[in-house]
Design a protein around this motif. Sequence first.
Motif, PDB file in Angstrom:
ATOM      1  N   ASN A 174     -31.365  67.239-103.799  1.00  0.00           N
ATOM      2  CA  ASN A 174     -30.225  68.041-104.249  1.00  0.00           C
ATOM      3  C   ASN A 174     -29.109  67.182-104.834  1.00  0.00           C
ATOM      4  N   ASN A 175     -29.480  66.304-105.782  1.00  0.00           N
ATOM      5  CA  ASN A 175     -28.529  65.505-106.552  1.00  0.00           C
ATOM      6  C   ASN A 175     -28.899  65.638-108.024  1.00  0.00           C
ATOM      7  N   SER A 176     -28.496  64.688-108.823  1.00  0.00           N
ATOM      8  CA  SER A 176     -28.834  64.694-110.252  1.00  0.00           C
ATOM      9  C   SER A 176     -29.472  63.366-110.649  1.00  0.00           C
ATOM     10  N   ILE A 177     -30.305  62.849-109.768  1.00  0.00           N
ATOM     11  CA  ILE A 177     -30.942  61.554-109.992  1.00  0.00           C
ATOM     12  C   ILE A 177     -32.125  61.723-110.940  1.00  0.00           C
ATOM     13  N   GLY A 178     -32.183  60.864-111.951  1.00  0.00           N
ATOM     14  CA  GLY A 178     -33.226  60.947-112.957  1.00  0.00           C
ATOM     15  C   GLY A 178     -34.121  59.720-112.972  1.00  0.00           C
ATOM     16  N   GLY A 179     -34.798  59.541-114.099  1.00  0.00           N
ATOM     17  CA  GLY A 179     -35.702  58.403-114.237  1.00  0.00           C
ATOM     18  C   GLY A 179     -37.017  58.637-113.517  1.00  0.00           C
ATOM     19  N   GLN A 180     -37.820  57.598-113.447  1.00  0.00           N
ATOM     20  CA  GLN A 180     -39.129  57.676-112.809  1.00  0.00           C
ATOM     21  C   GLN A 180     -39.080  57.117-111.384  1.00  0.00           C
ATOM     22  N   LEU A 181     -40.070  57.509-110.609  1.00  0.00           N
ATOM     23  CA  LEU A 181     -40.194  56.927-109.288  1.00  0.00           C
ATOM     24  C   LEU A 181     -40.615  55.461-109.438  1.00  0.00           C
ATOM     25  N   PRO A 182     -39.872  54.519-108.874  1.00  0.00           N
ATOM     26  CA  PRO A 182     -40.260  53.111-108.995  1.00  0.00           C
ATOM     27  C   PRO A 182     -41.509  52.812-108.170  1.00  0.00           C
ATOM     28  N   VAL A 183     -42.407  52.046-108.731  1.00  0.00           N
ATOM     29  CA  VAL A 183     -43.647  51.705-108.046  1.00  0.00           C
ATOM     30  C   VAL A 183     -43.370  50.930-106.767  1.00  0.00           C
ATOM     31  N   GLU A 184     -42.189  50.316-106.666  1.00  0.00           N
ATOM     32  CA  GLU A 184     -41.843  49.536-105.476  1.00  0.00           C
ATOM     33  C   GLU A 184     -41.795  50.379-104.206  1.00  0.00           C
ATOM     34  N   LEU A 185     -41.726  51.698-104.350  1.00  0.00           N
ATOM     35  CA  LEU A 185     -41.704  52.556-103.166  1.00  0.00           C
ATOM     36  C   LEU A 185     -42.993  52.455-102.359  1.00  0.00           C
ATOM     37  N   LYS A 186     -44.006  51.844-102.936  1.00  0.00           N
ATOM     38  CA  LYS A 186     -45.260  51.659-102.199  1.00  0.00           C
ATOM     39  C   LYS A 186     -45.060  50.779-100.967  1.00  0.00           C
ATOM     40  N   GLY A 187     -43.966  50.021-100.943  1.00  0.00           N
ATOM     41  CA  GLY A 187     -43.697  49.149 -99.805  1.00  0.00           C
ATOM     42  C   GLY A 187     -43.136  49.856 -98.597  1.00  0.00           C
ATOM     43  N   LEU A 188     -42.808  51.144 -98.710  1.00  0.00           N
ATOM     44  CA  LEU A 188     -42.215  51.892 -97.595  1.00  0.00           C
ATOM     45  C   LEU A 188     -43.317  52.427 -96.692  1.00  0.00           C
ATOM     46  N   VAL A 189     -44.046  51.522 -96.085  1.00  0.00           N
ATOM     47  CA  VAL A 189     -45.250  51.905 -95.337  1.00  0.00           C
ATOM     48  C   VAL A 189     -44.932  52.637 -94.039  1.00  0.00           C
ATOM     49  N   ASN A 190     -43.713  52.499 -93.515  1.00  0.00           N
ATOM     50  CA  ASN A 190     -43.345  53.186 -92.278  1.00  0.00           C
ATOM     51  C   ASN A 190     -42.557  54.457 -92.524  1.00  0.00           C
ATOM     52  N   CYS A 191     -42.380  54.810 -93.765  1.00  0.00           N
ATOM     53  CA  CYS A 191     -41.574  55.984 -94.097  1.00  0.00           C
ATOM     54  C   CYS A 191     -42.369  57.260 -93.831  1.00  0.00           C
ATOM     55  N   GLY A 192     -41.753  58.192 -93.146  1.00  0.00           N
ATOM     56  CA  GLY A 192     -42.396  59.466 -92.872  1.00  0.00           C
ATOM     57  C   GLY A 192     -41.947  60.587 -93.787  1.00  0.00           C
ATOM     58  N   HIS A 193     -40.823  60.376 -94.499  1.00  0.00           N
ATOM     59  CA  HIS A 193     -40.235  61.482 -95.253  1.00  0.00           C
ATOM     60  C   HIS A 193     -39.767  61.021 -96.633  1.00  0.00           C
ATOM     61  N   PHE A 194     -40.406  61.538 -97.661  1.00  0.00           N
ATOM     62  CA  PHE A 194     -39.936  61.412 -99.043  1.00  0.00           C
ATOM     63  C   PHE A 194     -39.342  62.764 -99.434  1.00  0.00           C
ATOM     64  N   HIS A 195     -38.017  62.900 -99.344  1.00  0.00           N
ATOM     65  CA  HIS A 195     -37.355  64.148 -99.724  1.00  0.00           C
ATOM     66  C   HIS A 195     -36.571  63.888-101.011  1.00  0.00           C
ATOM     67  N   PHE A 196     -37.238  64.093-102.127  1.00  0.00           N
ATOM     68  CA  PHE A 196     -36.631  63.812-103.435  1.00  0.00           C
ATOM     69  C   PHE A 196     -36.469  65.104-104.242  1.00  0.00           C
ATOM     70  N   ASN A 197     -36.458  66.219-103.576  1.00  0.00           N
ATOM     71  CA  ASN A 197     -36.448  67.528-104.223  1.00  0.00           C
ATOM     72  C   ASN A 197     -35.128  67.810-104.940  1.00  0.00           C
ATOM     73  N   LYS A 198     -35.178  68.724-105.893  1.00  0.00           N
ATOM     74  CA  LYS A 198     -34.004  69.230-106.618  1.00  0.00           C
ATOM     75  C   LYS A 198     -33.188  68.101-107.257  1.00  0.00           C
ATOM     76  N   ASN A 199     -33.870  67.332-108.114  1.00  0.00           N
ATOM     77  CA  ASN A 199     -33.228  66.298-108.908  1.00  0.00           C
ATOM     78  C   ASN A 199     -33.707  66.422-110.350  1.00  0.00           C
ATOM     79  N   GLN A 200     -33.633  65.341-111.093  1.00  0.00           N
ATOM     80  CA  GLN A 200     -34.081  65.332-112.486  1.00  0.00           C
ATOM     81  C   GLN A 200     -35.084  64.208-112.726  1.00  0.00           C
ATOM     82  N   LEU A 201     -35.875  63.930-111.704  1.00  0.00           N
ATOM     83  CA  LEU A 201     -36.899  62.899-111.816  1.00  0.00           C
ATOM     84  C   LEU A 201     -37.962  63.334-112.826  1.00  0.00           C
TER      85      LEU A 201
END
Length: 635
Positions: A174-201
């Motif tokens: 629920n922001n106005s964040i754009g651009g692409q998802l960076p491939v570096e997010l692959k390093g978040l191996v312990n992350c349980g929640h990707f909440h990137f909804n309602k943006n401009q990705l």
Amino acid sequence: MSRFSASVLLLFIMAWQFWPFEMTAGVTDTGDANMILLVQRQLQNTPSTWKRGDPCDSQWVGISCIGSRITALYLSSTNVTGQLPIEIGLLSALQILDLSYNPGLTGPIPSSLGNLQLLQTLILTGCSFNGRIPPELGKLQRLLTLDVNSNGLSGSIPAPLGNLTKLYWFDFGNNSIGGQLPVELKGLVNCGHFHFNKNQLKGSIPPEIFHENMNLVHVLLDHNLFSGEIPSTLGNVSSLEIVRLDRNSFEGQTPFSIQQLGELSSLNLSNNQLTGSLPDLSGMSKLEYLDLSHNPFELSKVPTWLSTLESLNTIMMENSSLNGQLPSEVFSVPQLERVILSHNSIEGSLQIDATFSQQLQLIDVQYNNITSFLSGSSYRNTLLLKGNPVCDSPTLAGNLCQAEAAEQTPYQTDMTQCGNQVTCPQDFLKVDPLSCECTAAYEGVMVFKAPSFSSSTNTTRFHELENSLWTKLNLTKGSVHISYKSFDSNGYLNIEVRLFPPPGKKYFERLQLVKVLYALSNHDYVPPLGFGPYYFISPELYNFLDEGSKNLSSGAIIGIAIGALVSIFAIIALGIYALLQRKKAEKAVELSNPFASWGRGSRRDSGDAPKLKGARFFPFQELKMATNNFSFLQE
């Protein structure tokens, strides 16, 4: 020190006892104390307790310390306003920073937060921060929670955030964040929640982000501008329970690997450009909510595997290129509540057998090619047939072909024990369902972003939510009121919530409410199964009327203020009178003293010989006669 200076100091100390701010010896680390004072001066509406005493020694509300170091700031929903100063990055022992639900907090997120090497929790939900997410946050190697949901942030996701290997909760929805998802997010191996909804990705999702070492539970990418194919690597994340990819522009065939997600309870792929055949989801035994609506799939029959998924409560396949006859076995799934298959090409007879689910509330098959309706059951809930040839039959009940479902009463907390006679004199006071008295409830809306159901009338489900709130938030039994507000156009469930103070109190104490709100903002409160991830927003700011003078009338406050001022001035007048009397006494002593002075022009001893007061010179002859020629016999 002169007597005059000592008297002035004594007078100052006496007057200080009536001063509205307390002065104590500090126990807080000097650097932390200086920094928190700078933060206080640059923000408005900080808690009233911040004006007295020492932060770590005087229980400043919202501040927690370990030893002399400030380790946590809990300022959720405290009406703090202004811009967050860069000096906050100098609170080097800080582990928790929760500023959520303060819409008056504006400006950029300070990059200096990247200096807080011990920070584990950063929650800025529901504020008005703008600008980019600082890449410096990627230096916070201990960070577990990064939640900036519902702000005005723009820019793109900084690649350095992929270095946060301990991160578990990652939410910038629920922001106005754009651009692409960076491939570096692959390093978040312990992350349980990707909440990137309602943006401009936008763009394609890098397939490398999803792999078998991930521990993701929720992937919420809905309401963005993603395109390309859904990466097949998504099926490698076996821990997934909720996936929302709806309302994007994904295209191509749904990857077959999705059927490997055996823990999935909610799957929403609606409102994309997916083609090819319908995905085979026959192995998803835990699936409760399925939405494949509004995709140009290949023309296909209603899948028979639907009737094998015994946990399903919602089937939504509106405008999904379905044809053929609708199998009656679909209605026999034991937990099924709603079936929405409108705007397809379903044909033949619609039959509801006696084995239909007792939970079934809605069957919507509008705008298909159904020619007859056969009911061998006692189903009496909502059935919508408008836009089908069967509606041309004169023998069919007219209400089955109406445009809208009959309204049903949504859930809200039972208040019958309070009757209808209780009215509260002010808008901010609400009737407590426990005591039936008017108290200052804390009100807000819980927004559930991916519920695994779509019915608003299941009493058991909502009653369980109500009970879990007062139980898990350590409130008094029965001191919670909830009411269904809406399933909005985003598919989000909105529940109005009122939390009431303990019995015998009309208002929450600030400290108690801070703890409750932190449990909500940090997601320590976990709702019952099926409700899914949430965020809490409060449209109204709470008045903490139990703090100090806020409980008093304006006349009492004015009287206290005048009384304090009169006391201060009386002490000052008495002090001045005492000083004048002291000076008169000193003058009298001076006149009666046989010594004129002791030193020159000063009250301090200068080492000079004393001088007699009123002394005169005697001629030598007089002295000789008076002493009998200085004879020792005169002794």
